[in-house]
Enzyme design. Structure first.
Site, PDB file in Angstrom:
ATOM      1  N   LYS A   1       0.239 -15.486  16.036  1.00  0.00           N
ATOM      2  CA  LYS A   1      -0.965 -16.065  16.653  1.00  0.00           C
ATOM      3  C   LYS A   1      -0.559 -16.671  17.992  1.00  0.00           C
ATOM      4  O   LYS A   1       0.017 -17.752  18.043  1.00  0.00           O
ATOM      5  CB  LYS A   1      -1.516 -17.122  15.697  1.00  0.00           C
ATOM      6  CG  LYS A   1      -2.959 -17.584  15.878  1.00  0.00           C
ATOM      7  CD  LYS A   1      -3.359 -18.018  17.228  1.00  0.00           C
ATOM      8  CE  LYS A   1      -3.832 -19.418  17.386  1.00  0.00           C
ATOM      9  NZ  LYS A   1      -4.083 -19.701  18.831  1.00  0.00           N
TER      10      LYS A   1
ATOM     11  N   GLU B   1       8.945 -26.873  17.714  1.00  0.00           N
ATOM     12  CA  GLU B   1       9.475 -27.303  19.003  1.00  0.00           C
ATOM     13  C   GLU B   1       8.318 -27.874  19.793  1.00  0.00           C
ATOM     14  O   GLU B   1       7.338 -27.172  20.060  1.00  0.00           O
ATOM     15  CB  GLU B   1      10.097 -26.120  19.758  1.00  0.00           C
ATOM     16  CG  GLU B   1      11.501 -25.788  19.296  1.00  0.00           C
ATOM     17  CD  GLU B   1      12.398 -27.004  19.170  1.00  0.00           C
ATOM     18  OE1 GLU B   1      12.305 -27.927  20.003  1.00  0.00           O
ATOM     19  OE2 GLU B   1      13.180 -27.051  18.204  1.00  0.00           O
TER      20      GLU B   1
ATOM     21  N   CYS C   1       8.462 -27.431  28.491  1.00  0.00           N
ATOM     22  CA  CYS C   1       8.783 -28.613  27.680  1.00  0.00           C
ATOM     23  C   CYS C   1      10.159 -29.166  28.021  1.00  0.00           C
ATOM     24  O   CYS C   1      10.471 -30.295  27.673  1.00  0.00           O
ATOM     25  CB  CYS C   1       8.584 -28.362  26.203  1.00  0.00           C
ATOM     26  SG  CYS C   1       9.618 -27.072  25.580  1.00  0.00           S
TER      27      CYS C   1
ATOM     28  N   GLU D   1       4.137 -37.000  27.817  1.00  0.00           N
ATOM     29  CA  GLU D   1       4.306 -35.688  28.437  1.00  0.00           C
ATOM     30  C   GLU D   1       3.014 -35.308  29.163  1.00  0.00           C
ATOM     31  O   GLU D   1       1.940 -35.264  28.575  1.00  0.00           O
ATOM     32  CB  GLU D   1       4.627 -34.637  27.380  1.00  0.00           C
ATOM     33  CG  GLU D   1       4.883 -33.276  27.999  1.00  0.00           C
ATOM     34  CD  GLU D   1       5.323 -32.235  26.977  1.00  0.00           C
ATOM     35  OE1 GLU D   1       4.586 -32.018  26.008  1.00  0.00           O
ATOM     36  OE2 GLU D   1       6.399 -31.635  27.173  1.00  0.00           O
TER      37      GLU D   1
HETATM   38  C1  UN1 Z   1      13.383 -23.123  29.189  1.00  0.00           C
HETATM   39  O1  UN1 Z   1      13.621 -24.252  29.568  1.00  0.00           O
HETATM   40  O2  UN1 Z   1      13.830 -22.142  29.771  1.00  0.00           O
HETATM   41  O3  UN1 Z   1       7.963 -24.445  25.669  1.00  0.00           O
HETATM   42  C2  UN1 Z   1      12.580 -22.827  28.001  1.00  0.00           C
HETATM   43  C3  UN1 Z   1       8.937 -24.732  26.353  1.00  0.00           C
HETATM   44  C4  UN1 Z   1      10.302 -24.690  25.696  1.00  0.00           C
HETATM   45  C5  UN1 Z   1      11.149 -23.612  26.254  1.00  0.00           C
HETATM   46  C6  UN1 Z   1      11.839 -23.991  27.473  1.00  0.00           C
HETATM   47  N1  UN1 Z   1      10.156 -24.488  24.284  1.00  0.00           N
HETATM   48  O4  UN1 Z   1       8.792 -25.024  27.510  1.00  0.00           O
END
Ligand code: UN1
Length: 481
Positions: free
Chosen positions: A175, A250, A284, A381
């Site tokens: 999804k 994550e 992130c 964030e």
């Molecule tokens: C990165 O820094 O190359 O969603 C990847 C995000 C992280 C992945 C970062 N899970 O931005």
């Protein structure tokens, strides 16, 4: 005529049960509707899960190297269609073509890397406890994996979840995020063209509250892997716990980049720009906080301000563009709201702070100086191109400030002092540490995952670590006396 795309359930391309659709809009040119996608109902998702369940035994029995060979072929298909995948990504998500090409290259590499994992699905032989015994372990796939992914890396993140899921013998219900469903569809196409049997992957687009929820609440899903916001991740966790579904989350970050007095000014500026404004700050692992030692702070803020003002914002398809738009009207509004909050909290706006250009969700690269660690712009964030500069005294003070947030995904330092760099690496609370490198940008073969609120703190992803989430271990005692 706007193109109508479909979902892939049970080996067929289908519409939502009730025919409902949503639009995929270009964030750099809001008049452009790139296509429409089905808004899957809970019933559609349940059918996808049932199909994945049916396809599981045969796929699990397929030798792992043969499963890997399909990923290898998919990697080659991605490589051959790289320009098309990258352009699609830029059009729907907004990042620059340069960034999109980098991401699709990563997808290619992720498929290639995990294709080899089929040869490495090993177990252990352990010492017997009696003379007529043999003890060994074997890895088995978990079953049906729900893959719920964000829009900010709409190609690479699904790839690094789906590739290990498949190679270790699981079937998938995928999804993707609604702001970038086409890049996700291209991945599914590549896998099918590479020879993935029907039912092994199922593709459902639609809202998180309906389609995502149907995955999270299903007793027939054995594992859920999710990347996205902390709020949604927490809901998924709370829902999935009912069935003890294995979970990997994550989530957000509020990643610090520390700049020490001895840092190379040019390098420090470059890393802050890449980390803070790369992909419009919608990463992130973005450097949303820069913690600068007093001795270099004045010079650094001038240099960063200058760089921010000179960054060309525009449509990612234009070669001159260095930063694309926010992904959506809502994300743009969030960015602008946080800029107001920062001003209200007394931080000093030194660059940007406003919308940029027309026709798309453009926002200026923004820098705040004199940010205090407890301000909301230093704690929450934003997911936009907003950097908060926090001034620090000693290295210990800088590390304390770096750790003074709920998140712990990535953290960086710019220095030539080896002792300071190692003190930082040992004491910072983050799952990824970068020394003289941007906080964003990770390698496909290295375990990835955050500490604290950035993760469920269950399983890492990527590299050889992926096997832990996507398999279960059986211990076999064989008595032959
Ligand atoms: C990165 O820094 O190359 O969603 C990847 C995000 C992280 C992945 C970062 N899970 O931005």
């Amino acid at each position: 005529m706007v193109q109508e795309y479909r979902n892939y359930i049970g080996g067929e391309w289908v519409d939502a049960a009730d025919g409902a659709r949503f639009e995929n809009i270009n964030p750099a040119d809001n008049d452009e509707v790139l296509g429409t996608f089905p808004k899957a109902t809970a019933e559609d998702v349940q059918r996808a899960i049932a199909t994945a369940r049916e396809a599981f035994p045969a796929w699990a029995r397929t030798p792992a190297p043969r499963r890997g060979a399909i990923l290898d072929k998919a990697s080659e298909i991605v490589a051959a269609r790289l320009d098309e995948f990258a352009e699609t990504l830029t059009r729907e998500e907004g990042k620059t073509l340069f960034e999109a090409r980098g991401e699709v290259t990563r997808t290619r590499d992720v498929f290639k890397y995990h294709s080899g994992a089929g040869w490495r699905m090993t177990g252990d032989v352990l010492p017997p406890t009696s003379s007529d015994e043999m003890i060994y372990t074997q890895r088995e796939p978990l079953g049906v994996i729900g893959v719920i992914t964000p829009w900010n890396f709409p190609s690479a993140i699904p790839a690094w979840k789906i590739a290990p899921a498949l190679v270790y013998g699981n079937t998938v219900v995928f999804k993707p995020a609604s702001f970038a469903p086409h890049s996700a569809l291209l991945l599914v196409e590549a896998l099918l063209e590479a020879g993935l049997p029907p039912g092994v992957i199922n593709f459902v687009t639609g809202s998180g509250s309906v389609a995502g929820e149907a995955i999270a609440s299903s007793p027939d899903v054995d594992g859920i892997t999710f990347t996205g916001s902390h709020a949604v991740g927490k809901e998924i966790y709370q829902t999935a716990v009912d069935h003890m579904t294995r979970i990997q989350l994550e989530m957000g970050g509020k990643n610090p980049l520390i700049v020490l007095d001895d840092a190379d000014l040019e390098l420090a500026t470059k890393l802050a720009v890449i980390g803070g404004f790369g992909a419009t700050g919608q990463v992130c692992t973005a450097s949303s906080r820069v913690i600068v030692q007093q001795g270099i702070a004045g010079e650094f803020v001038d240099s960063l301000t200058n760089a921010a003002r000179n960054l060309v914002v525009g449509n990612g398809l234009d070669k001159r563009t260095r930063m694309g738009p926010a992904v959506s009207a809502a994300q743009l509004q969030t960015d602008l709201d946080y800029i107001k909050i920062g001003q209200g909290e007394g931080a000093k706006l030194v660059a940007g702070g406003d919308r940029a250009g027309d026709g798309g969700y453009f926002v200026q690269p923004t820098v705040f100086d004199d940010v205090a660690p407890q301000m909301r712009i230093a704690q929450e964030e934003i997911f936009g191109p907003v950097i908060g500069v926090i001034r620090a005294g000693s290295i210990d003070d800088a590390i304390e400030k770096a750790n003074d947030v709920g998140f712990g995904l990535s953290a960086g330092i710019v220095t030539n002092d080896l002792r300071a760099a190692l003190t930082f690496a040992n004491n910072v609370e983050a799952g990824v540490v970068k020394i003289n490198a941007p906080t964003s940008g990770i390698a496909v073969h290295v375990p990835f995952g955050g500490f604290k609120q950035s993760s469920a703190n269950t399983f890492k992803e990527q590299g050889e670590a992926a096997i832990e989430f996507y398999t279960r271990t059986k211990s076999i005692y064989l008595t032959h006396g």
